[in-house]
Design a protein around this motif. Structure first.
Motif, PDB file in Angstrom:
ATOM      1  N   PRO A 174       0.842  -1.196   0.000  1.00  0.00           N
ATOM      2  CA  PRO A 174       0.000   0.000   0.000  1.00  0.00           C
ATOM      3  C   PRO A 174       0.876   1.244   0.000  1.00  0.00           C
ATOM      4  O   PRO A 174       1.992   1.225   0.505  1.00  0.00           O
ATOM      5  CB  PRO A 174      -0.786  -0.115   1.313  1.00  0.00           C
ATOM      6  N   GLY A 175       0.368   2.304  -0.567  1.00  0.00           N
ATOM      7  CA  GLY A 175       1.086   3.573  -0.523  1.00  0.00           C
ATOM      8  C   GLY A 175       0.754   4.294   0.767  1.00  0.00           C
ATOM      9  O   GLY A 175      -0.108   3.883   1.534  1.00  0.00           O
ATOM     10  N   LEU A 176       1.456   5.371   1.006  1.00  0.00           N
ATOM     11  CA  LEU A 176       1.177   6.194   2.172  1.00  0.00           C
ATOM     12  C   LEU A 176       0.427   7.435   1.720  1.00  0.00           C
ATOM     13  O   LEU A 176       0.982   8.274   1.020  1.00  0.00           O
ATOM     14  CB  LEU A 176       2.473   6.625   2.853  1.00  0.00           C
ATOM     15  N   GLY A 177      -0.826   7.550   2.105  1.00  0.00           N
ATOM     16  CA  GLY A 177      -1.582   8.753   1.811  1.00  0.00           C
ATOM     17  C   GLY A 177      -1.070   9.905   2.659  1.00  0.00           C
ATOM     18  O   GLY A 177      -0.357   9.712   3.645  1.00  0.00           O
ATOM     19  N   ALA A 178      -1.429  11.117   2.299  1.00  0.00           N
ATOM     20  CA  ALA A 178      -0.967  12.306   3.018  1.00  0.00           C
ATOM     21  C   ALA A 178      -1.399  12.276   4.482  1.00  0.00           C
ATOM     22  O   ALA A 178      -0.636  12.677   5.371  1.00  0.00           O
ATOM     23  CB  ALA A 178      -1.477  13.563   2.334  1.00  0.00           C
ATOM     24  N   ASP A 179      -2.611  11.792   4.755  1.00  0.00           N
ATOM     25  CA  ASP A 179      -3.091  11.751   6.143  1.00  0.00           C
ATOM     26  C   ASP A 179      -2.273  10.770   6.975  1.00  0.00           C
ATOM     27  O   ASP A 179      -1.917  11.040   8.120  1.00  0.00           O
ATOM     28  CB  ASP A 179      -4.584  11.420   6.210  1.00  0.00           C
ATOM     29  N   VAL A 180      -1.927   9.635   6.390  1.00  0.00           N
ATOM     30  CA  VAL A 180      -1.117   8.640   7.100  1.00  0.00           C
ATOM     31  C   VAL A 180       0.289   9.190   7.313  1.00  0.00           C
ATOM     32  O   VAL A 180       0.855   9.072   8.406  1.00  0.00           O
ATOM     33  CB  VAL A 180      -1.079   7.305   6.333  1.00  0.00           C
ATOM     34  N   ALA A 181       0.857   9.790   6.286  1.00  0.00           N
ATOM     35  CA  ALA A 181       2.202  10.364   6.406  1.00  0.00           C
ATOM     36  C   ALA A 181       2.240  11.403   7.526  1.00  0.00           C
ATOM     37  O   ALA A 181       3.190  11.447   8.316  1.00  0.00           O
ATOM     38  CB  ALA A 181       2.631  10.984   5.080  1.00  0.00           C
ATOM     39  N   ASP A 182       1.206  12.204   7.616  1.00  0.00           N
ATOM     40  CA  ASP A 182       1.141  13.219   8.671  1.00  0.00           C
ATOM     41  C   ASP A 182       1.090  12.563  10.043  1.00  0.00           C
ATOM     42  O   ASP A 182       1.788  12.981  10.973  1.00  0.00           O
ATOM     43  CB  ASP A 182      -0.085  14.116   8.460  1.00  0.00           C
ATOM     44  N   GLN A 183       0.277  11.527  10.192  1.00  0.00           N
ATOM     45  CA  GLN A 183       0.194  10.801  11.472  1.00  0.00           C
ATOM     46  C   GLN A 183       1.559  10.224  11.848  1.00  0.00           C
ATOM     47  O   GLN A 183       1.980  10.315  12.991  1.00  0.00           O
ATOM     48  CB  GLN A 183      -0.811   9.658  11.384  1.00  0.00           C
ATOM     49  N   LEU A 184       2.231   9.626  10.884  1.00  0.00           N
ATOM     50  CA  LEU A 184       3.534   9.019  11.147  1.00  0.00           C
ATOM     51  C   LEU A 184       4.548  10.070  11.580  1.00  0.00           C
ATOM     52  O   LEU A 184       5.342   9.846  12.494  1.00  0.00           O
ATOM     53  CB  LEU A 184       4.044   8.275   9.916  1.00  0.00           C
ATOM     54  N   GLN A 185       4.528  11.213  10.928  1.00  0.00           N
ATOM     55  CA  GLN A 185       5.475  12.290  11.242  1.00  0.00           C
ATOM     56  C   GLN A 185       5.231  12.875  12.636  1.00  0.00           C
ATOM     57  O   GLN A 185       6.169  13.299  13.298  1.00  0.00           O
ATOM     58  CB  GLN A 185       5.369  13.409  10.211  1.00  0.00           C
ATOM     59  N   ARG A 186       3.986  12.911  13.069  1.00  0.00           N
ATOM     60  CA  ARG A 186       3.663  13.528  14.352  1.00  0.00           C
ATOM     61  C   ARG A 186       3.861  12.595  15.545  1.00  0.00           C
ATOM     62  O   ARG A 186       3.950  13.049  16.675  1.00  0.00           O
ATOM     63  CB  ARG A 186       2.236  14.066  14.344  1.00  0.00           C
ATOM     64  N   HIS A 187       3.942  11.310  15.297  1.00  0.00           N
ATOM     65  CA  HIS A 187       4.128  10.341  16.381  1.00  0.00           C
ATOM     66  C   HIS A 187       5.565  10.430  16.903  1.00  0.00           C
ATOM     67  O   HIS A 187       6.489  10.664  16.132  1.00  0.00           O
ATOM     68  CB  HIS A 187       3.828   8.944  15.840  1.00  0.00           C
ATOM     69  N   ASP A 188       5.775  10.240  18.204  1.00  0.00           N
ATOM     70  CA  ASP A 188       7.139  10.373  18.744  1.00  0.00           C
ATOM     71  C   ASP A 188       7.945   9.071  18.761  1.00  0.00           C
ATOM     72  O   ASP A 188       9.096   9.060  19.128  1.00  0.00           O
ATOM     73  CB  ASP A 188       7.121  11.018  20.125  1.00  0.00           C
ATOM     74  N   TRP A 189       7.380   7.960  18.378  1.00  0.00           N
ATOM     75  CA  TRP A 189       8.045   6.665  18.207  1.00  0.00           C
ATOM     76  C   TRP A 189       8.887   6.256  19.406  1.00  0.00           C
ATOM     77  O   TRP A 189      10.092   6.058  19.294  1.00  0.00           O
ATOM     78  CB  TRP A 189       8.870   6.660  16.908  1.00  0.00           C
ATOM     79  N   PRO A 190       8.244   6.080  20.573  1.00  0.00           N
ATOM     80  CA  PRO A 190       9.010   5.650  21.747  1.00  0.00           C
ATOM     81  C   PRO A 190       9.638   4.266  21.573  1.00  0.00           C
ATOM     82  O   PRO A 190      10.641   3.956  22.224  1.00  0.00           O
ATOM     83  CB  PRO A 190       7.974   5.649  22.876  1.00  0.00           C
ATOM     84  N   GLY A 191       9.078   3.443  20.699  1.00  0.00           N
ATOM     85  CA  GLY A 191       9.646   2.127  20.415  1.00  0.00           C
ATOM     86  C   GLY A 191      10.666   2.165  19.304  1.00  0.00           C
ATOM     87  O   GLY A 191      11.154   1.124  18.856  1.00  0.00           O
ATOM     88  N   ASN A 192      10.982   3.372  18.828  1.00  0.00           N
ATOM     89  CA  ASN A 192      12.013   3.617  17.834  1.00  0.00           C
ATOM     90  C   ASN A 192      11.696   2.894  16.516  1.00  0.00           C
ATOM     91  O   ASN A 192      10.531   2.745  16.154  1.00  0.00           O
ATOM     92  CB  ASN A 192      13.385   3.231  18.400  1.00  0.00           C
ATOM     93  N   VAL A 193      12.721   2.484  15.809  1.00  0.00           N
ATOM     94  CA  VAL A 193      12.549   1.915  14.474  1.00  0.00           C
ATOM     95  C   VAL A 193      11.758   0.614  14.522  1.00  0.00           C
ATOM     96  O   VAL A 193      10.977   0.330  13.620  1.00  0.00           O
ATOM     97  CB  VAL A 193      13.919   1.720  13.784  1.00  0.00           C
ATOM     98  N   ARG A 194      11.913  -0.161  15.572  1.00  0.00           N
ATOM     99  CA  ARG A 194      11.145  -1.412  15.691  1.00  0.00           C
ATOM    100  C   ARG A 194       9.649  -1.130  15.718  1.00  0.00           C
ATOM    101  O   ARG A 194       8.854  -1.851  15.126  1.00  0.00           O
ATOM    102  CB  ARG A 194      11.549  -2.175  16.944  1.00  0.00           C
ATOM    103  N   GLU A 195       9.262  -0.095  16.424  1.00  0.00           N
ATOM    104  CA  GLU A 195       7.844   0.266  16.490  1.00  0.00           C
ATOM    105  C   GLU A 195       7.334   0.682  15.115  1.00  0.00           C
ATOM    106  O   GLU A 195       6.229   0.290  14.707  1.00  0.00           O
ATOM    107  CB  GLU A 195       7.627   1.399  17.492  1.00  0.00           C
ATOM    108  N   LEU A 196       8.127   1.457  14.382  1.00  0.00           N
ATOM    109  CA  LEU A 196       7.736   1.869  13.035  1.00  0.00           C
ATOM    110  C   LEU A 196       7.602   0.655  12.123  1.00  0.00           C
ATOM    111  O   LEU A 196       6.625   0.519  11.386  1.00  0.00           O
ATOM    112  CB  LEU A 196       8.749   2.868  12.463  1.00  0.00           C
TER     113      LEU A 196
END
Length: 114
Positions: A62-84
């Motif tokens: 699947p591609g990343l829509g603009a809304d999903v990309a925005d959500q991903l960018q705003r998340h602070d990723w406490p689990g780091n790359v594994r969480e992503l």
């Protein structure tokens, strides 16, 4: 190759990590900042993880829509790359079409926003 989020030199000094093992591992030391400090890496990594997950699951990526990309960018990723990576794998598994739907990632990114 080994990775840790602990300061091993300090752990050796206080006796919580074996000195011999520390010197065996410490051939080349790389310090990589956490993902929350490298926001420019989030979307490129997400795209790579989507393609990898899709290939592993035998599904179209699947591609990343603009809304999903925005959500991903705003998340602070406490689990780091594994969480992503896990969020992208889950997104592929839950995706219902050619574009990543926000609800596929929403649970992962809703918890913590910058």
């Amino acid at each position: 190759m080994a990775a840790t989020n602990r300061p091993l030199a300090e752990e050796v000094a206080v006796g919580r990590f074996r000195k011999d093992l520390y010197y065996r591992l410490r051939v080349v030391e790389l310090t990589v900042p956490p993902l929350r400090e490298r926001s420019e890496d989030i979307l490129p990594l997400a795209r790579v993880f989507l393609v990898d997950a899709a290939r592993q699951q035998g599904r179209p990526a699947p591609g990343l829509g603009a809304d999903v990309a925005d959500q991903l960018q705003r998340h602070d990723w406490p689990g780091n790359v594994r969480e992503l990576r896990n969020a992208m794998e889950r997104g592929v598994a839950l995706s219902r079409g050619p574009r990543g739907k926000l609800k596929s990632y929403e649970r992962e990114t809703r918890r913590r926003k910058r």
